[in-house]
Design a protein around this motif. Sequence first.
Motif, short mmCIF file in Angstrom:
data_model
loop_
_atom_site.label_atom_id
_atom_site.label_comp_id
_atom_site.label_asym_id
_atom_site.label_seq_id
_atom_site.Cartn_x
_atom_site.Cartn_y
_atom_site.Cartn_z
N GLU A 244 56.03 6.17 17.30
CA GLU A 244 56.91 5.37 16.61
C GLU A 244 58.05 6.20 15.89
O GLU A 244 57.38 7.15 15.24
CB GLU A 244 56.18 4.49 15.76
N ASP A 245 59.10 5.80 15.54
CA ASP A 245 60.17 6.57 14.80
C ASP A 245 59.96 5.71 13.54
O ASP A 245 61.05 4.66 13.16
CB ASP A 245 61.41 6.44 15.50
N ASP A 246 59.39 6.29 12.53
CA ASP A 246 59.29 5.62 11.06
C ASP A 246 60.52 5.52 10.54
O ASP A 246 60.71 4.69 9.81
CB ASP A 246 58.17 6.41 10.25
N VAL A 247 61.29 6.61 10.68
CA VAL A 247 62.74 6.72 9.89
C VAL A 247 63.58 5.59 10.36
O VAL A 247 64.08 4.93 9.63
CB VAL A 247 63.31 8.08 9.90
N ASP B 181 63.10 14.10 5.49
CA ASP B 181 61.99 13.46 5.47
C ASP B 181 61.06 14.23 6.51
O ASP B 181 61.32 14.09 7.70
CB ASP B 181 62.34 12.03 5.77
N GLN C 18 58.64 12.95 8.19
CA GLN C 18 58.37 12.13 9.45
C GLN C 18 59.64 12.06 10.10
O GLN C 18 59.77 11.74 11.39
CB GLN C 18 58.49 10.76 8.80
N ASP C 19 60.95 12.61 9.66
CA ASP C 19 62.07 12.56 10.55
C ASP C 19 62.19 13.70 11.26
O ASP C 19 62.81 14.47 11.04
CB ASP C 19 63.21 12.49 9.33
N ARG C 20 61.45 13.53 12.74
CA ARG C 20 61.49 14.89 13.29
C ARG C 20 62.74 14.98 14.58
O ARG C 20 62.52 15.84 15.24
CB ARG C 20 60.18 14.87 14.08
N ARG C 21 63.52 14.12 14.31
CA ARG C 21 64.69 14.64 15.16
C ARG C 21 65.72 15.44 14.50
O ARG C 21 66.19 16.31 15.29
CB ARG C 21 65.67 12.99 15.19
#
Lengths: 303, 507
Positions: free
Chosen positions: A285-288, B9, B11-14
């Motif tokens: 899941e892409d939380d952002v 962030d 979480q922001d692994r892009r």
Amino acid sequence: MIELTDTNSSKIAAEFIRSRTRAGSPAMGMVMTLVIVAPEEDAPEAMAAAKRASREHPSRVLGVILGDARGAAQVHAQVGSGDGWGGEIAVIRLKGEVVKHAESVVLPLLLPDSPVAIWWPTSAPADPAADPLGALAQRRITDSAAVPRGKSTAMLNQCRTYAPGNTDLSWTRLTPWRALLAAALDQHPLKVTRAKVTAERISPSADLLVAWLSDRLKVEVARGNSDGPGITEVSMETKEGPIRISRADGRLATFSSPHRPDRPVALKRREVPALLAEELRRLDEDDVYAEVAARLVKLRSTK
Amino acid sequence: MTHVNPLRDPQDRRLPRIAGPCGMVLFGVTGDLSRKKIMPAIYDLANRGLLPPGFSLVGFARRDWADQDFAQIVHDAVKEHARTPFREEVWNQLSEGFRFVSGDFDDDAAFDHLRRTVEELDELRGTGGNMAFYLAIPPAFFGTVVGQLEEHGLAHPGPDQWRRVVVEKPFGHDLESARELNRILDGVFPSGSVFRIDHYLGKETVQNILAMRFANNMFEPIWNANYVDHVQITMAEDIGIGGRAGYYDGIGAARDVIQNHLLQLMALVAMEEPIAFDARSLRIEKQKVLKSATLPARLDLTTARGQYTAGWAGGEKVQGFLDEEGIKKTSTTETFAAITVNVETRRWAGVPFYLRTGKRLGRRVTEVAIVFKRAPHLPFAETATEDLNQNALVIRVQPDEGMTMRFGAKVPGTAMEIRDVNMDFAYGGSFTEASAEAYERLILDVLLGDPPLFPRHEEVELSWQILDPVIEFWAKKGKPEPYDSGTWGPESADKMLARDGRTWRRP
């Protein structure tokens, strides 16, 4: 490619094994199944994009082409491997009643015990997670910028029906912009007081960028119009002056920041295969994106 | 309180890691390393959007060049060797930051000019005073250059700035010279700012050794002396020394390859689980392995060395090592080296690690083969298992990166007959299309200041400690044994394993 007319899933599966044996049983190491759902006219382009993405992500690619749902059920398929594909492919054409039961064809063809991604290159179901084919997948990729009409509405709609695993290529398109903006604030640890995104009038990506910036920076983010292509400028005001990235030609951007000379930065618009490859790199899941989708819905509802 | 970037962030692994504002000074602009590896890697990084806006590259060499001449050299190198397609806009972004400083390494005026250039780049391009000095030059000049950098105020960063130095192998030619080299570098740069490039450690497959061992549960239980019979680490090249006679003569295969690449590979294969995947924890574990490594008592029976002779390799007629240009007829430099190393820990007690490397061997290949013991009891008739060898797990580092597992399977038919089969995982063919060259990864890590993949001077010194006795022993023992080009090395290498009742894999 082997043509199979009036066929079914088990014959397609058998053909996969035969074609692998014919190729000398090469090691494939396929990592996932990618299902592509497209109308006939968009299918060749979508398959070509998947072919390029398959080099990074060797996968079993199932192109599902949904035809006219009236009349007797027909399943035709072309099955093959090699020829520039990093895995196996089947293009499956459905006609008649079976169009409404496409998942019954796809389910037996999924690779065992590995992730499933689904991609609608143009129009997508209003709620991808609730779609019978979409429900088979962990990753559901839509592209609001590619729907024939009502792109902004399509984007908003995708955000409304967001479910874990959904993603939109309009979001993927933003990664280089976001990387550069984040790097800009690494370099200038300043508080942003307001921001502005300028893009062509209809741009789902710009809508998402506004939502992301307002979500992260907690400031008002204005939206300006230009002739494009795509997003042409993003500016962030700070007390020392503006940080601005502007890109008029879709290729080379200029990066301006306080107390620093202007600098050129390559910021090329990316093609669909590159976007798809990025999207397939992570299947969780892409939380952002989830937060941004929620923010976009909120921004629209308060207007 | 430190500033938190609201756009970042976890979480922001892009979002990729982009290096902060910085530049690089490259010494040794005209060398092969610069043109074939460093310059293309810098372009590829820029093309992937991983360099900061304003990244600047300063060339330093004894040529009478203007900035444009330097840009032309980089341009040609990039066109020829870059991995990613050439794009005009990326090139424009990059080439604006090219500068060239002409001078000798002992020329004070030139280093003064270099300092002014660096300051000017801070001003004009916003490099923020952060500079990496890449010494792509012979180690003999390190002392001079590093001394000059210090003298001209280039080695010491201002507040919130960094200065780093990047060096390539060879890290000395024995323990003493390695210590001397480290003393020179450490005298000027703190040890955290010295980045030693071992490009093998930047390879995806090498990093994958750690992923394979410590992210999975199915390998670790058998990764010890109870199940492993021995380990073979091979790095073979099909080419000869080419034009590198000046470098190679007197250095030889053991110093060139075993000291760094093979012992590092061995450390990664043999080490215990680090408590975290950070530089310090990894280093502690690797050092433990290198410290516990010992050589067998009889070096004459457990090592081998050779020199290639004229012959045919891969369908081409090639000349012998002693006929190569720049090599003396009496040279005793080895082009093939094989050693046995024991790792004296509970995990590896009694499991020899065989390390071999050579030039003009059968083909270009680097691999780590874990060879397992035979099953303790085979309930089959002896004839049924005649074709069954020991199980093996092979990590293919290059080319065709991936893993092979060899095990026995029944041959279809009415009789019970068991034969070896291979199961392949092809890392290379599929995933690496978009994965980076080792140098891209390592240069980016230098700019980010992320050191897990760089050996520290302690590791370098420990490696020399292992290798020095072998080299000293060889030095007393006359000439290396000749072997035919295009084969898998001298007979003594085969004998060395035969004494232990083993054979080399044909990689």
